[in-house]
Design a protein around this motif. Sequence first.
Motif, PDB file in Angstrom:
ATOM      1  N   GLU A   1       6.339   9.618 -17.316  1.00  0.00           N
ATOM      2  CA  GLU A   1       6.790  10.877 -17.055  1.00  0.00           C
ATOM      3  C   GLU A   1       5.839  11.679 -17.749  1.00  0.00           C
ATOM      4  O   GLU A   1       5.339  12.835 -17.089  1.00  0.00           O
ATOM      5  N   LEU A   2       5.246  11.542 -19.009  1.00  0.00           N
ATOM      6  CA  LEU A   2       4.275  12.407 -19.632  1.00  0.00           C
ATOM      7  C   LEU A   2       2.928  12.321 -18.910  1.00  0.00           C
ATOM      8  O   LEU A   2       2.398  13.489 -18.892  1.00  0.00           O
ATOM      9  N   ARG A   3       2.732  11.340 -18.366  1.00  0.00           N
ATOM     10  CA  ARG A   3       1.447  11.291 -17.549  1.00  0.00           C
ATOM     11  C   ARG A   3       1.656  12.361 -16.236  1.00  0.00           C
ATOM     12  O   ARG A   3       0.665  13.339 -16.273  1.00  0.00           O
ATOM     13  N   GLY A   4       2.709  12.424 -15.644  1.00  0.00           N
ATOM     14  CA  GLY A   4       2.865  13.444 -14.630  1.00  0.00           C
ATOM     15  C   GLY A   4       2.775  14.898 -15.093  1.00  0.00           C
ATOM     16  O   GLY A   4       2.212  15.742 -14.406  1.00  0.00           O
ATOM     17  N   ALA A   5       3.667  15.145 -16.196  1.00  0.00           N
ATOM     18  CA  ALA A   5       3.746  16.306 -16.655  1.00  0.00           C
ATOM     19  C   ALA A   5       2.532  17.015 -17.472  1.00  0.00           C
ATOM     20  O   ALA A   5       2.032  18.316 -17.213  1.00  0.00           O
ATOM     21  N   LEU A   6       1.807  16.135 -18.131  1.00  0.00           N
ATOM     22  CA  LEU A   6       0.523  16.720 -18.748  1.00  0.00           C
ATOM     23  C   LEU A   6      -0.790  16.185 -18.159  1.00  0.00           C
ATOM     24  O   LEU A   6      -1.723  16.747 -18.518  1.00  0.00           O
ATOM     25  N   GLY A   7      -0.819  15.566 -16.833  1.00  0.00           N
ATOM     26  CA  GLY A   7      -2.187  15.148 -16.284  1.00  0.00           C
ATOM     27  C   GLY A   7      -2.696  14.334 -16.741  1.00  0.00           C
ATOM     28  O   GLY A   7      -4.111  14.130 -16.806  1.00  0.00           O
ATOM     29  N   LEU A   8      -2.222  13.302 -17.458  1.00  0.00           N
ATOM     30  CA  LEU A   8      -2.946  12.189 -18.160  1.00  0.00           C
ATOM     31  C   LEU A   8      -3.238  11.329 -17.391  1.00  0.00           C
ATOM     32  O   LEU A   8      -2.578  11.007 -16.270  1.00  0.00           O
ATOM     33  N   PRO A   9      -4.392  10.365 -17.576  1.00  0.00           N
ATOM     34  CA  PRO A   9      -4.735   9.418 -16.954  1.00  0.00           C
ATOM     35  C   PRO A   9      -3.690   8.259 -16.617  1.00  0.00           C
ATOM     36  O   PRO A   9      -2.897   8.214 -17.619  1.00  0.00           O
TER      37      PRO A   9
ATOM     38  N   ALA B   1      -7.862  13.338 -28.195  1.00  0.00           N
ATOM     39  CA  ALA B   1      -7.254  13.857 -29.331  1.00  0.00           C
ATOM     40  C   ALA B   1      -6.326  14.834 -28.945  1.00  0.00           C
ATOM     41  O   ALA B   1      -5.081  14.849 -29.346  1.00  0.00           O
ATOM     42  N   SER B   2      -6.747  15.728 -28.033  1.00  0.00           N
ATOM     43  CA  SER B   2      -5.854  16.872 -27.713  1.00  0.00           C
ATOM     44  C   SER B   2      -4.696  16.325 -26.837  1.00  0.00           C
ATOM     45  O   SER B   2      -3.539  16.665 -26.795  1.00  0.00           O
ATOM     46  N   GLU B   3      -5.051  15.307 -25.942  1.00  0.00           N
ATOM     47  CA  GLU B   3      -4.191  14.688 -25.082  1.00  0.00           C
ATOM     48  C   GLU B   3      -2.841  13.931 -25.959  1.00  0.00           C
ATOM     49  O   GLU B   3      -1.968  13.970 -25.658  1.00  0.00           O
TER      50      GLU B   3
END
Length: 309
Positions: A241-249, A129-131
């Motif tokens: 892009e967001l995966r890299g910025a937020l460290g998402l899987p 949920a936080s991601e």
Amino acid sequence: MTDTGFAISAPLRSHVTAWQRELATIRRLSPKTVEAYGRDLDQFMAFLSAHIGGTVDLGDLKQLRPADLRAFLAARRRADIGSRSLARALSGVKSFFTYLEREGVMALEALSVVRTPKLPRGLPKPLSASEAKAVGPATHEMEVRPWIAARDVAVISLCYGAGLRISEALALTRADLDGSALRVVGKGNKVRLVPLIAPVRAAIEDYLRLCPFAVGANDPMFRGVRGGPLSPRLIQLRLEELRGALGLPASATPHALRHSFATHLLAGGGDLRAIQELLGHASLSTTQIYTHIDGERLLEAYRSAHPRS
């Protein structure tokens, strides 16, 4: 093809080289995919070479029967190869024979009756949920053009906040906004009404206010920078892009947001049939996949509600 200790005739090797060149330059497959297909074909040729006891040529390929192809798959299975790798191996072999047929070299009917191995059904990989909540604010920080940031946030909000497929979100028109609900045309042209929660509606209104293009009632709502319909690839790139910025899987995709929508609803006590309707699934069995993800919550509900728990 790599040197794996088996022999194929020079004309056949020439066709293999041309096929791999087509995969890379015309179909523009990734180098790793071309390499994997070549490796699969190597294994098939090695099997045939052992099968016939000599050099493989085009005449041998023309005489292949369904039983020969099934024997190849069985041999790979005995080597402890999983269904997914088997399916890819068969896909690589079929790709080569499709090339031969297209070039007028030969046609192999035996391939049409060999079924692809059944693949195990993979479970969705939802975001936490936080991601999911962090995606919107991060988009505004990354995009300097306010209307494009608002557009991307609105589309992403529809995937997570309304459970829409990316194709459904990009097909929306202003006429599909119906008060507090959204008219969505899903698979098979099946229409469903999806409630719009306040944050999703606010994201859409923010985008429409900032959009520099006139959006008629029956026009596609989401636009590209030149005013044409928005490509789903642009939203996929935004998520990358967001995966890299937020460290998402790596599993963080627009479709993963739809999975997150269903999983988080189920975790919050949502009814499975209601979730089925919101997602637009024709069968409840499709929606039931989410019960495997949130099994702990279901077990807790069982413990607290069943008389014999």
